[in-house]
Motif scaffolding. Structure first.
Motif, PDB file in Angstrom:
ATOM      1  N   ALA A 101       0.818  -1.223   0.000  1.00  0.00           N
ATOM      2  CA  ALA A 101       0.000   0.000   0.000  1.00  0.00           C
ATOM      3  C   ALA A 101       0.850   1.271   0.000  1.00  0.00           C
ATOM      4  N   LEU A 106       2.958  -1.345  -7.876  1.00  0.00           N
ATOM      5  CA  LEU A 106       2.637  -0.697  -9.149  1.00  0.00           C
ATOM      6  C   LEU A 106       3.910  -0.223  -9.847  1.00  0.00           C
ATOM      7  N   VAL A 134      -7.922  -7.798  -3.008  1.00  0.00           N
ATOM      8  CA  VAL A 134      -8.269  -6.452  -3.471  1.00  0.00           C
ATOM      9  C   VAL A 134      -7.029  -5.620  -3.820  1.00  0.00           C
ATOM     10  N   GLY A 135      -5.980  -5.718  -3.022  1.00  0.00           N
ATOM     11  CA  GLY A 135      -4.776  -4.937  -3.289  1.00  0.00           C
ATOM     12  C   GLY A 135      -4.162  -5.273  -4.632  1.00  0.00           C
ATOM     13  N   SER A 136      -4.028  -6.550  -4.931  1.00  0.00           N
ATOM     14  CA  SER A 136      -3.446  -6.960  -6.214  1.00  0.00           C
ATOM     15  C   SER A 136      -4.357  -6.590  -7.377  1.00  0.00           C
ATOM     16  N   ILE A 137      -5.657  -6.733  -7.194  1.00  0.00           N
ATOM     17  CA  ILE A 137      -6.595  -6.354  -8.255  1.00  0.00           C
ATOM     18  C   ILE A 137      -6.464  -4.862  -8.563  1.00  0.00           C
ATOM     19  N   ARG A 138      -6.325  -4.038  -7.537  1.00  0.00           N
ATOM     20  CA  ARG A 138      -6.151  -2.591  -7.752  1.00  0.00           C
ATOM     21  C   ARG A 138      -4.879  -2.295  -8.535  1.00  0.00           C
ATOM     22  N   VAL A 139      -3.790  -2.988  -8.205  1.00  0.00           N
ATOM     23  CA  VAL A 139      -2.530  -2.785  -8.936  1.00  0.00           C
ATOM     24  C   VAL A 139      -2.725  -3.123 -10.404  1.00  0.00           C
ATOM     25  N   GLN A 141      -5.472  -3.133 -12.152  1.00  0.00           N
ATOM     26  CA  GLN A 141      -6.328  -2.128 -12.787  1.00  0.00           C
ATOM     27  C   GLN A 141      -5.558  -0.839 -13.048  1.00  0.00           C
ATOM     28  N   LYS A 142      -4.709  -0.428 -12.106  1.00  0.00           N
ATOM     29  CA  LYS A 142      -3.905   0.786 -12.310  1.00  0.00           C
ATOM     30  C   LYS A 142      -2.893   0.611 -13.434  1.00  0.00           C
TER      31      LYS A 142
END
Length: 169
Positions: A101, A106, A134-139, A141-142
Motif C-alpha cells: 500500500a 505498481l 483487493v490490493g493486487s486487483i487494484r494494482v 487495474q492501475k
C-alpha cells in the motif's frame, strides 16, 4: 536489471534464500498465492533454482527481487512467468507486509510491463489473482489491465480472476 525512482529489480541469487523464506511464509502469500513448501534456507535455494533461475535460463525472464534503491533492502518480488496452463506470459508480484500500500507493487509492475514490451516484444500479458485479493486487483487495474473472466489453472483448484492487458502493452 532495472531501476525505478525508488526500486531496483534484479535477478535472484542463492544469497536471497533467507528473504525467500520470509516472503513465501508470509500468511498473505499462503492465502493468495499458495504454499510452495518453502520453510528452510535449503527449501528456498531449491525454489530459486527450479523457479526464477530456471526461468531466466529458459525464457530470458522470470521473477525478480525488488529492493529499495536506498539501502538495498529486499521488499518483494515481481516479474513474468510462463505457465503451461496459460496461453501467454503472466505478471506476478508479492511484497512483504511492511511495504504494501505504498505504490511499490505498481512501480515494479510498470517496469516489468515496459521491459516486456521493449525488450521482449510482448504485446499481451496476463495476470491471475485470487478473488478477494483487493490490493493486487487494484494494482492490475492501475496498470490498465482489464478483467477477462475467470480461469482454473489446476484441476480441482479454485477459480482465479484473469486479467489481460489491452491490445497493446
Amino acid at each position: 536489471m532495472h531501476t525505478t525512482a525508488r526500486l531496483a529489480l534484479d535477478q535472484f541469487t542463492f544469497d536471497d534464500a533467507p528473504f525467500i523464506v520470509e516472503l513465501l511464509t508470509d500468511p498473505d502469500w499462503m492465502r493468495y498465492i499458495g504454499d510452495r513448501g518453502v520453510r528452510t534456507i535449503d527449501d528456498a535455494r531449491t525454489y530459486l533454482a527450479n523457479g526464477p533461475m530456471a526461468s531466466y535460463a529458459t525464457n530470458g525472464f522470470g521473477l525478480y527481487r525488488v529492493s529499495l534503491r536506498e539501502g538495498g533492502i529486499p521488499i518483494g518480488m515481481c516479474g513474468l512467468l510462463k505457465r503451461d496452463a496459460l496461453p501467454d506470459v503472466d505478471i506476478g508480484f508479492a511484497f512483504l507486509p511492511a511495504y504494501r500500500a505504498q505504490g511499490y507493487a505498481l512501480e515494479a509492475a510498470a517496469a516489468i510491463v515496459a521491459d516486456a514490451r521493449d525488450r521482449l516484444g510482448l504485446t499481451r500479458i496476463l495476470a491471475i489473482v485470487t478473488p478477494g485479493n483487493v490490493g493486487s486487483i487494484r494494482v492490475l487495474q492501475k496498470l490498465g489491465m482489464i478483467q477477462d473472466g475467470e480461469i482454473q489453472i489446476q484441476a480441482g483448484g479454485d477459480a482465479l480472476c484473469l486479467f489481460v492487458t489491452p491490445d497493446q502493452c
